[in-house]
Design a protein around this motif. Structure first.
Motif, mmCIF file in Angstrom:
data_model
loop_
_atom_site.group_PDB
_atom_site.id
_atom_site.type_symbol
_atom_site.label_atom_id
_atom_site.label_comp_id
_atom_site.label_asym_id
_atom_site.label_seq_id
_atom_site.Cartn_x
_atom_site.Cartn_y
_atom_site.Cartn_z
ATOM 1 N N HIS A 91 0.868 -1.168 0.000
ATOM 2 C CA HIS A 91 0.000 0.000 0.000
ATOM 3 C C HIS A 91 0.911 1.226 0.000
ATOM 4 C CE1 HIS A 91 -3.415 2.336 2.161
ATOM 5 N NE2 HIS A 91 -3.438 2.525 0.852
ATOM 6 N N SER A 92 0.919 1.957 -1.120
ATOM 7 C CA SER A 92 1.907 3.018 -1.319
ATOM 8 C C SER A 92 1.302 4.412 -1.312
ATOM 9 C CB SER A 92 2.626 2.802 -2.654
ATOM 10 O OG SER A 92 3.303 1.583 -2.631
ATOM 11 N N GLY A 93 0.115 4.557 -0.877
ATOM 12 C CA GLY A 93 -0.531 5.859 -0.841
ATOM 13 C C GLY A 93 -2.026 5.668 -0.856
ATOM 14 N N GLU A 94 -2.746 6.771 -0.872
ATOM 15 C CA GLU A 94 -4.193 6.680 -0.866
ATOM 16 C C GLU A 94 -4.687 5.949 -2.110
ATOM 17 O OE1 GLU A 94 -8.079 9.545 -0.667
ATOM 18 O OE2 GLU A 94 -6.176 10.327 0.015
ATOM 19 N N ARG A 95 -5.237 4.776 -1.901
ATOM 20 C CA ARG A 95 -5.768 3.917 -2.962
ATOM 21 C C ARG A 95 -4.751 3.654 -4.082
ATOM 22 N NH1 ARG A 95 -10.089 7.110 -1.571
ATOM 23 N NH2 ARG A 95 -10.063 8.340 -3.475
ATOM 24 N N LEU A 96 -3.487 3.415 -3.683
ATOM 25 C CA LEU A 96 -2.416 3.032 -4.609
ATOM 26 C C LEU A 96 -1.747 1.779 -4.066
ATOM 27 C CD1 LEU A 96 -0.460 3.459 -6.999
ATOM 28 C CD2 LEU A 96 0.871 4.961 -5.502
ATOM 29 N N LEU A 97 -1.656 0.768 -4.915
ATOM 30 C CA LEU A 97 -1.071 -0.505 -4.507
ATOM 31 C C LEU A 97 -0.038 -0.940 -5.533
ATOM 32 C CD1 LEU A 97 -1.436 -2.922 -2.438
ATOM 33 C CD2 LEU A 97 -2.851 -3.951 -4.192
ATOM 34 N N LYS A 98 1.151 -1.295 -5.068
ATOM 35 C CA LYS A 98 2.183 -1.871 -5.932
ATOM 36 C C LYS A 98 2.051 -3.386 -5.837
ATOM 37 C CE LYS A 98 5.431 1.915 -5.578
ATOM 38 N NZ LYS A 98 6.808 2.296 -5.313
ATOM 39 N N ALA A 99 1.563 -3.998 -6.915
ATOM 40 C CA ALA A 99 1.252 -5.430 -6.909
ATOM 41 C C ALA A 99 2.513 -6.272 -6.807
ATOM 42 C CB ALA A 99 0.479 -5.791 -8.174
ATOM 43 N N GLU A 100 2.473 -7.263 -5.928
ATOM 44 C CA GLU A 100 3.537 -8.245 -5.807
ATOM 45 C C GLU A 100 3.063 -9.605 -6.292
ATOM 46 O OE1 GLU A 100 4.517 -7.877 -1.673
ATOM 47 O OE2 GLU A 100 5.576 -5.996 -1.984
ATOM 48 N N GLN A 101 1.784 -9.895 -6.069
ATOM 49 C CA GLN A 101 1.196 -11.135 -6.542
ATOM 50 C C GLN A 101 -0.294 -10.902 -6.763
ATOM 51 O OE1 GLN A 101 1.470 -14.285 -3.583
ATOM 52 N NE2 GLN A 101 1.541 -12.778 -1.944
ATOM 53 N N LEU A 102 -0.874 -11.700 -7.667
ATOM 54 C CA LEU A 102 -2.301 -11.572 -7.905
ATOM 55 C C LEU A 102 -2.903 -12.908 -8.286
ATOM 56 C CD1 LEU A 102 -2.565 -11.247 -11.320
ATOM 57 C CD2 LEU A 102 -1.661 -9.041 -10.711
ATOM 58 N N TRP A 103 -4.235 -12.976 -8.172
ATOM 59 C CA TRP A 103 -4.987 -14.183 -8.454
ATOM 60 C C TRP A 103 -6.112 -13.827 -9.415
ATOM 61 C CZ3 TRP A 103 -3.021 -12.615 -3.915
ATOM 62 C CH2 TRP A 103 -2.204 -13.505 -3.200
ATOM 63 N N ILE A 104 -6.229 -14.588 -10.498
ATOM 64 C CA ILE A 104 -7.295 -14.421 -11.478
ATOM 65 C C ILE A 104 -7.896 -15.803 -11.715
ATOM 66 C CG2 ILE A 104 -7.886 -13.721 -13.826
ATOM 67 C CD1 ILE A 104 -5.317 -11.973 -13.791
ATOM 68 N N ASP A 105 -9.192 -15.936 -11.488
ATOM 69 C CA ASP A 105 -9.883 -17.225 -11.667
ATOM 70 C C ASP A 105 -9.146 -18.373 -10.974
ATOM 71 O OD1 ASP A 105 -11.979 -16.125 -13.160
ATOM 72 O OD2 ASP A 105 -10.887 -16.373 -15.033
ATOM 73 N N GLY A 106 -8.669 -18.130 -9.775
ATOM 74 C CA GLY A 106 -7.990 -19.170 -9.006
ATOM 75 C C GLY A 106 -6.531 -19.398 -9.366
ATOM 76 N N GLU A 107 -6.048 -18.769 -10.446
ATOM 77 C CA GLU A 107 -4.633 -18.887 -10.838
ATOM 78 C C GLU A 107 -3.810 -17.859 -10.077
ATOM 79 O OE1 GLU A 107 -3.035 -21.051 -13.009
ATOM 80 O OE2 GLU A 107 -4.945 -22.117 -13.078
ATOM 81 N N HIS A 108 -2.665 -18.268 -9.563
ATOM 82 C CA HIS A 108 -1.782 -17.411 -8.780
ATOM 83 C C HIS A 108 -0.605 -16.957 -9.639
ATOM 84 C CE1 HIS A 108 1.206 -17.063 -5.207
ATOM 85 N NE2 HIS A 108 0.577 -15.919 -5.371
ATOM 86 N N TYR A 109 -0.351 -15.652 -9.658
ATOM 87 C CA TYR A 109 0.753 -15.075 -10.434
ATOM 88 C C TYR A 109 1.637 -14.256 -9.486
ATOM 89 C CZ TYR A 109 -2.468 -16.168 -14.215
ATOM 90 O OH TYR A 109 -3.327 -16.815 -15.067
ATOM 91 N N VAL A 110 2.929 -14.541 -9.501
ATOM 92 C CA VAL A 110 3.869 -13.829 -8.638
ATOM 93 C C VAL A 110 4.719 -12.909 -9.507
ATOM 94 C CG1 VAL A 110 5.765 -14.063 -6.993
ATOM 95 C CG2 VAL A 110 3.899 -15.744 -6.997
ATOM 96 N N LEU A 111 4.576 -11.595 -9.296
ATOM 97 C CA LEU A 111 5.323 -10.615 -10.080
ATOM 98 C C LEU A 111 6.715 -10.382 -9.516
ATOM 99 C CD1 LEU A 111 2.478 -7.998 -10.663
ATOM 100 C CD2 LEU A 111 3.295 -9.761 -12.244
ATOM 101 N N TYR A 112 6.833 -10.363 -8.202
ATOM 102 C CA TYR A 112 8.101 -10.059 -7.532
ATOM 103 C C TYR A 112 8.402 -11.173 -6.533
ATOM 104 C CZ TYR A 112 7.604 -5.487 -9.630
ATOM 105 O OH TYR A 112 7.469 -4.459 -10.537
ATOM 106 N N PRO A 113 8.994 -12.281 -7.001
ATOM 107 C CA PRO A 113 9.222 -13.448 -6.134
ATOM 108 C C PRO A 113 10.022 -13.130 -4.878
ATOM 109 C CG PRO A 113 9.779 -13.968 -8.422
ATOM 110 C CD PRO A 113 9.479 -12.500 -8.359
ATOM 111 N N GLY A 114 10.949 -12.216 -4.943
ATOM 112 C CA GLY A 114 11.772 -11.904 -3.776
ATOM 113 C C GLY A 114 11.061 -11.107 -2.713
ATOM 114 N N ARG A 115 9.872 -10.582 -3.025
ATOM 115 C CA ARG A 115 9.148 -9.732 -2.097
ATOM 116 C C ARG A 115 8.146 -10.486 -1.220
ATOM 117 N NH1 ARG A 115 10.181 -5.208 -0.323
ATOM 118 N NH2 ARG A 115 8.015 -4.678 -0.253
ATOM 119 N N ILE A 116 7.820 -11.741 -1.589
ATOM 120 C CA ILE A 116 6.797 -12.466 -0.811
ATOM 121 C C ILE A 116 7.419 -13.605 -0.041
ATOM 122 C CG2 ILE A 116 4.888 -11.804 -2.266
ATOM 123 C CD1 ILE A 116 5.085 -14.569 -3.573
#
Length: 116
Positions: A91-116
């Motif tokens: 959470h980087s500010g008012e209603r601003l999020l820097k995505a590290e991982q996300l899920w779409i239709d049950g699929e998991h995607y990791v954008l920044y593996p070293g961050r999680i």
């Protein structure tokens, strides 16, 4: 005099690098998770941005550069208007999020593996 010029140059370089690191890096914000529907998309460099409708509020979600999204297994069609997703990141500010991982239709995607 030459020694002073080198120090001055080093200070000037550091002053220019600090804001770039703060903008593109993480600054120690709180990790949160939100869920919503994509209402707008801008993919590209230096990073992609999604507008996500979350409980009646618009959030800006920064995703990775095109190569990072592809490496995570995402296709452009995965990040399109109307797609529902859950995203976790800094959470980087008012209603601003820097995505590290996300899920779409049950699929998991990791954008920044070293961050999680």
């Amino acid at each position: 005099m030459r020694h002073q010029a080198k120090w001055l140059l080093a200070i000037v370089i550091l002053l220019f690098l600090a804001p770039a690191q703060a903008h593109h890096g993480w600054v120690g914000g709180e990790t949160i998770e939100i869920e919503g529907t994509i209402t707008a998309v801008r993919l590209g460099n230096p990073h992609g941005e999604l507008t996500l409708e979350v409980n009646g509020e618009s959030w800006t979600v920064e995703v990775g550069q095109p190569w990072r999204n592809e490496r995570a297994g995402l296709e452009e069609s995965d990040l399109a208007e109307g797609v529902e997703l859950r995203v976790s990141g800094e959470h980087s500010g008012e209603r601003l999020l820097k995505a590290e991982q996300l899920w779409i239709d049950g699929e998991h995607y990791v954008l920044y593996p070293g961050r999680i």
